[in-house]
Each structure stands twice: as structure tokens, then as C-alpha cells.
Design a protein around this motif. Structure first.
Motif, PDB file in Angstrom:
ATOM      1  N   GLY A 348       7.050 -35.486  -1.861  1.00  0.00           N
ATOM      2  CA  GLY A 348       8.180 -35.233  -0.982  1.00  0.00           C
ATOM      3  C   GLY A 348       8.356 -36.276   0.094  1.00  0.00           C
ATOM      4  O   GLY A 348       9.418 -36.352   0.733  1.00  0.00           O
ATOM      5  N   LEU A 349       7.330 -37.097   0.296  1.00  0.00           N
ATOM      6  CA  LEU A 349       7.415 -38.171   1.291  1.00  0.00           C
ATOM      7  C   LEU A 349       7.780 -39.512   0.676  1.00  0.00           C
ATOM      8  O   LEU A 349       8.616 -40.249   1.215  1.00  0.00           O
ATOM      9  CB  LEU A 349       6.073 -38.311   2.024  1.00  0.00           C
ATOM     10  N   PHE A 350       7.179 -39.844  -0.461  1.00  0.00           N
ATOM     11  CA  PHE A 350       7.241 -41.202  -0.978  1.00  0.00           C
ATOM     12  C   PHE A 350       8.054 -41.368  -2.260  1.00  0.00           C
ATOM     13  O   PHE A 350       8.199 -42.495  -2.758  1.00  0.00           O
ATOM     14  CB  PHE A 350       5.822 -41.726  -1.234  1.00  0.00           C
ATOM     15  N   ALA A 351       8.578 -40.297  -2.829  1.00  0.00           N
ATOM     16  CA  ALA A 351       9.291 -40.407  -4.104  1.00  0.00           C
ATOM     17  C   ALA A 351      10.477 -41.361  -4.001  1.00  0.00           C
ATOM     18  O   ALA A 351      11.176 -41.419  -2.981  1.00  0.00           O
ATOM     19  CB  ALA A 351       9.771 -39.032  -4.563  1.00  0.00           C
ATOM     20  N   ILE A 352      10.686 -42.109  -5.087  1.00  0.00           N
ATOM     21  CA  ILE A 352      11.852 -42.991  -5.228  1.00  0.00           C
ATOM     22  C   ILE A 352      12.605 -42.523  -6.463  1.00  0.00           C
ATOM     23  O   ILE A 352      12.079 -42.549  -7.574  1.00  0.00           O
ATOM     24  CB  ILE A 352      11.431 -44.458  -5.375  1.00  0.00           C
ATOM     25  N   ASP A 353      13.822 -42.084  -6.274  1.00  0.00           N
ATOM     26  CA  ASP A 353      14.591 -41.477  -7.345  1.00  0.00           C
ATOM     27  C   ASP A 353      14.700 -42.395  -8.562  1.00  0.00           C
ATOM     28  O   ASP A 353      15.128 -43.547  -8.450  1.00  0.00           O
ATOM     29  CB  ASP A 353      15.996 -41.136  -6.835  1.00  0.00           C
ATOM     30  N   GLY A 354      14.259 -41.899  -9.715  1.00  0.00           N
ATOM     31  CA  GLY A 354      14.435 -42.613 -10.972  1.00  0.00           C
ATOM     32  C   GLY A 354      13.574 -43.837 -11.160  1.00  0.00           C
ATOM     33  O   GLY A 354      13.856 -44.657 -12.036  1.00  0.00           O
ATOM     34  N   ALA A 374      10.490 -29.949   1.148  1.00  0.00           N
ATOM     35  CA  ALA A 374      10.522 -28.490   1.260  1.00  0.00           C
ATOM     36  C   ALA A 374      10.177 -27.837  -0.076  1.00  0.00           C
ATOM     37  O   ALA A 374       9.410 -26.860  -0.132  1.00  0.00           O
ATOM     38  CB  ALA A 374      11.897 -28.033   1.738  1.00  0.00           C
ATOM     39  N   LYS A 375      10.724 -28.357  -1.156  1.00  0.00           N
ATOM     40  CA  LYS A 375      10.430 -27.800  -2.476  1.00  0.00           C
ATOM     41  C   LYS A 375       8.952 -27.989  -2.834  1.00  0.00           C
ATOM     42  O   LYS A 375       8.319 -27.077  -3.401  1.00  0.00           O
ATOM     43  CB  LYS A 375      11.316 -28.458  -3.526  1.00  0.00           C
ATOM     44  N   GLN A 376       8.410 -29.157  -2.514  1.00  0.00           N
ATOM     45  CA  GLN A 376       6.990 -29.390  -2.789  1.00  0.00           C
ATOM     46  C   GLN A 376       6.126 -28.440  -1.966  1.00  0.00           C
ATOM     47  O   GLN A 376       5.104 -27.935  -2.446  1.00  0.00           O
ATOM     48  CB  GLN A 376       6.629 -30.842  -2.473  1.00  0.00           C
ATOM     49  N   SER A 377       6.534 -28.192  -0.734  1.00  0.00           N
ATOM     50  CA  SER A 377       5.774 -27.284   0.129  1.00  0.00           C
ATOM     51  C   SER A 377       5.799 -25.861  -0.408  1.00  0.00           C
ATOM     52  O   SER A 377       4.778 -25.160  -0.380  1.00  0.00           O
ATOM     53  CB  SER A 377       6.351 -27.315   1.550  1.00  0.00           C
TER      54      SER A 377
END
Length: 432
Positions: A348-354, A374-377
Motif C-alpha cells: 500500500g506504500l510502494f506499489a506502482i500500478d502495472g 486501507a485495503k491492505q490494512s
């Protein structure tokens, strides 16, 4: 080209290559059983070596039967948002019907099954180290069976089996939560019910160090696990066609481990006054657990940051659990539970879409806002609540029925003699 079994020769070749990749990756993950056995045994005392080796050897047999009996069906069977309901028993005899959530993997059914089985077995192995040196052998076997048959598959269904967290948009590529946190919560419940080893804490509550008997074995085991993780994470593509994704995952996996080794070394040097080898090795494992959720969703820089935090977190966590008198001989709670949660939140902090083709949305630090975090939490908290509550209930039932802890005399003598009438180092005098 002429069709072969309903497929063209090209399609048949692609399926064959994908199957080879999935099975080779599964074999690497299976090989991690050796790594766990060596790490756990080396970090414990020589008088319990046979017992720990026995648990690590038998646990995959238990996992194989329980996952085949019902675990696969509960995890991947079509059903509702909570659990699989179709073709529950004996993996439907190998007939690939009613398992829509994993139909994207274009390999034969038994290849899918075996790949998922080795992950399920890993979750049970995590528990072994945390409860080492005082648990009854038979009670561990019973708990491992229930874990892989029911507890692991239910939360696995939520995330990988078409369940409510998957539908919510929760991401865990290779199992920081599905495997490591679930195993960690089950281990924490066991540690709490078992209590600490005799002699671990003084009357004033201070910790008595109980040193492992073979750090050479621990080091070899750590390297085996690091090697096996290249099946764990890159293999979770379950297809060989996207070489760039496989290579990307391999590099993010390695980078997180490498940085975590350095950060755990520095943290242990600062907090303990020395570069502790057990902390260095557990730092590597912490970095590997931490990157497992996001290895396909973050760039190399993000992987380095995940590893940086993982290495520091594992050191602080070991000291935290010790102060709370939660006796974990091998640091499994710190490696798998704490870093499983951290790695999942890190998506949820570091993701880069695609970045490798999956539409995750961007993480908070890449301009995506708080939505993914929020979803990851939600996933972390919900899996924690279910896994810990069910594991605690199972441990308590075992405690008040068959019992889960050996006697004081058996523990002081060593489980090798009391449980197995054997010695790991017959003919040698080793002082524990």
C-alpha cells in the motif's frame, strides 16, 4: 500446425514449458524444508536436535495429506466469499472442475495442486520453530494437520481463492499474509499457551540467553531458504511466458534480502553491541518475507526500502517478544509474523500500478493516496483476527485434552531422549 489433444503444437509446447517452470519452482519451495530444518535445529540445543528434525521431516507429509483431503477444496473450490464449497474432498480426484479462482494458471491440475501444496506446508513449518524444545510431538502433528486442512485454506480462499479480500482489491502476490502471517499467528497462539522454556527467564523477568548449538547449520539453512525463495516468489507467476516479470521479481526479492541483511547487522550492532550472526541470518529471512507480498508490484528501489525496514524490524521484534516473555527459540514470530504484516502493508506504500502487468493502483508514496493502503490494512487485520482466534482455540482444546507440553523432567533431559529415545550426536559429549 496439427492439433495435439485439442491444442496446437505451439500451445502444447507453451503448456509444457509453463508446467516445467511451475514444478521446478515448487521443487525449490519444497527444498526450503531443508532450510527450515537446519535453521531451527541449529538455533536450538543439541539435546532437542532429533525432535526438531523429526518435526520438520514429518510436517510436509502431514501437510500433503491434509491439503489433499480437504484443504485444496476449501481454498480454491467455488463457493462464497468466505470459503470454497465445491469438490471439497481429495482434490476432486484431479479433475479440474469447480476451481475457477485458479483457472488462470494454464498448467495441468496436479501442477497447480503441488505448487500450492508446498506453500501450505511452509505455513505449518513456521509453527515448528516457535514452539520448539517443549511441545509434545503428537500434539504438534495434530495441530499441523488442522492448520493446513482448515485454518490456512480459509484465509487463503479470501485472498487467492476468489474470496472477499481478493474482490476488495487486496494484493499479496506470493504470500506475506497468506503463508507467513497465518503461520506466524498460529505460532504466536502456540507460544502463549505453551509458555516459555524452563530457565529462559529469571525471577526478576530478565532473559537468560539460550544459545543455539550449531551456527554453521543455521547459516547453511539460511542460504538454502534464500535460494528456495527464488521458487517461492518468481514461481508464483505460474507461467514462463513473461520473462521480464520473472526477472523483475527475482531482483526485487534479492534486493530486499540483501538490504535487510545490512540493516539487521547495523541494528544488532547498535542494540546488542555486536554483529550477531543469528540476527544477520534472520535479517535475510525477514527481508524475504517482507518482499513476498509486493515483489511483483514494487520497483527495485521500493524493494530496497522494504528490506531496510524488515532488517531493523526483526531485531527490535526479537527483543520485544523476549521482554514480553513470549519465548520463540528461532525468531519465527519476528521473521514471519511481523514482517509478513509489514510486507503486506508495504504494498500500500510502494506499489506502482502495472509494473509487471497487474493493475494494483499506485501506493501512497507513489501518489496513489490511502486507498490501497486501507485495503491492505483491512486484509492484515481480518486475517490476524481469524487466524489467531482459531489457532488459540485449537491449542487450548489440545492442551485440555491430550496435552501439548512435555513434563519438566522431559524438557530438562531433552526431547531427543524423552520423545524419541535417540541422540543427534551419539558418541560426542556436547554441553548445552
Amino acid at each position: 500446425m496439427d492439433a495435439v489433444g485439442g491444442l496446437s503444437q505451439v500451445e502444447t509446447l507453451i503448456m509444457g514449458l509453463d508446467t516445467l517452470w511451475v514444478l521446478l519452482s515448487a521443487f525449490l519451495v519444497f527444498f526450503m524444508n531443508l532450510g527450515f530444518a537446519m535453521v531451527e535445529t541449529g538455533l536450538c540445543r543439541s539435546k532437542n536436535a532429533v525432535n526438531i528434525l523429526s518435526k520438520n521431516f514429518i510436517v510436509f507429509a502431514i501437510a500433503s495429506l491434509s491439503f489433499w483431503f480437504i484443504g485444496w477444496g476449501l481454498m480454491f473450490g467455488d463457493g462464497n466469499a468466505f470459503v470454497g464449497l465445491t469438490n471439497l474432498f481429495f482434490a476432486n480426484g484431479g479433475v479440474d472442475e469447480g476451481f475457477g479462482a485458479i483457472s488462470w494458471a494454464r498448467v495441468p491440475f496436479w501442477a497447480k495442486f503441488f505448487f500450492q501444496l508446498v506453500f501450505a506446508g511452509t505455513a505449518a513449518t513456521i509453527v515448528s520453530g516457535a514452539v520448539a524444545e517443549r511441545i509434545k510431538f503428537t500434539s504438534f502433528i495434530v495441530f499441523a494437520f488442522i492448520l493446513v486442512a482448515v485454518m490456512y485454506p480459509v484465509t487463503g480462499h479470501w485472498i487467492w481463492g476468489g474470496g472477499w479480500l481478493q474482490n476488495l482489491g487486496f494484493f499479496d502476490f506470493a504470500g506475506s499474509t497468506v503463508v507467513h502471517s497465518v503461520g506466524g499467528w498460529a505460532a504466536l497462539a502456540g507460544v502463549m499457551v505453551l509458555g516459555p522454556r524452563h530457565g529462559k527467564y529469571r525471577a526478576d523477568g530478565s532473559t537468560v540467553p539460550i544459545l543455539g548449538h550449531n551456527m554453521s547449520m543455521v547459516t547453511l539453512g539460511g542460504l538454502v531458504l534464500w535460494f528456495g525463495w527464488f521458487g517461492f516468489n518468481p514461481g508464483s507467476t505460474m507461467a514462463v511466458g513473461d520473462g521480464s516479470a520473472i526477472a523483475h521479481i527475482a531482483v526485487t526479492t534479492n534486493t530486499s534480502a540483501a538490504v535487510a541483511i545490512l540493516s539487521s547487522t547495523i541494528a544488532s550492532w547498535f542494540l546488542l553491541g555486536r554483529p550477531d550472526l543469528s540476527m544477520i541470518i534472520n535479517g535475510a529471512l525477514a527481508g524475504l518475507v517482507g518482499i513476498t507480498a509486493g515483489c511483483a508490484f514494487v520497483d527495485v528501489g521500493g524493494a530496497a526500502m522494504i528490506g531496510l525496514v524488515s532488517g531493523v524490524l526483526v531485531v527490535f521484534s526479537v527483543l520485544f517478544f523476549d521482554k514480553r516473555k513470549l519465548d520463540d527459540p528461532v525468531g519465527a514470530l519476528s521473521v514471519h509474523l511481523m514482517n509478513g504484516m509489514w510486507g503486506t502493508l508495504a504494498v500500500g506504500l510502494f506499489a506502482i500500478d502495472g509494473i509487471t502487468g497487474t493493475a494494483t493502483g499506485n501506493g501512497l508514496l507513489n501518489g496513489g493516496g490511502f486507498g490501497l493502503l486501507a485495503k491492505q490494512s483491512i486484509g492484515v487485520v481480518s486475517v490476524a483476527g481469524f487466524s489467531f482466534a482459531v489457532a488459540l482455540a485449537v491449542w487450548l482444546v489440545l492442551k485440555y485434552t491430550v496435552g501439548i507440553r512435555v513434563t519438566r523432567e522431559e524438557e530438562l533431559t531433552g526431547l531427543d531422549r524423552s520423545e524419541h529415545a535417540s541422540e543427534a550426536y551419539a558418541g560426542f559429549q556436547i554441553i548445552d
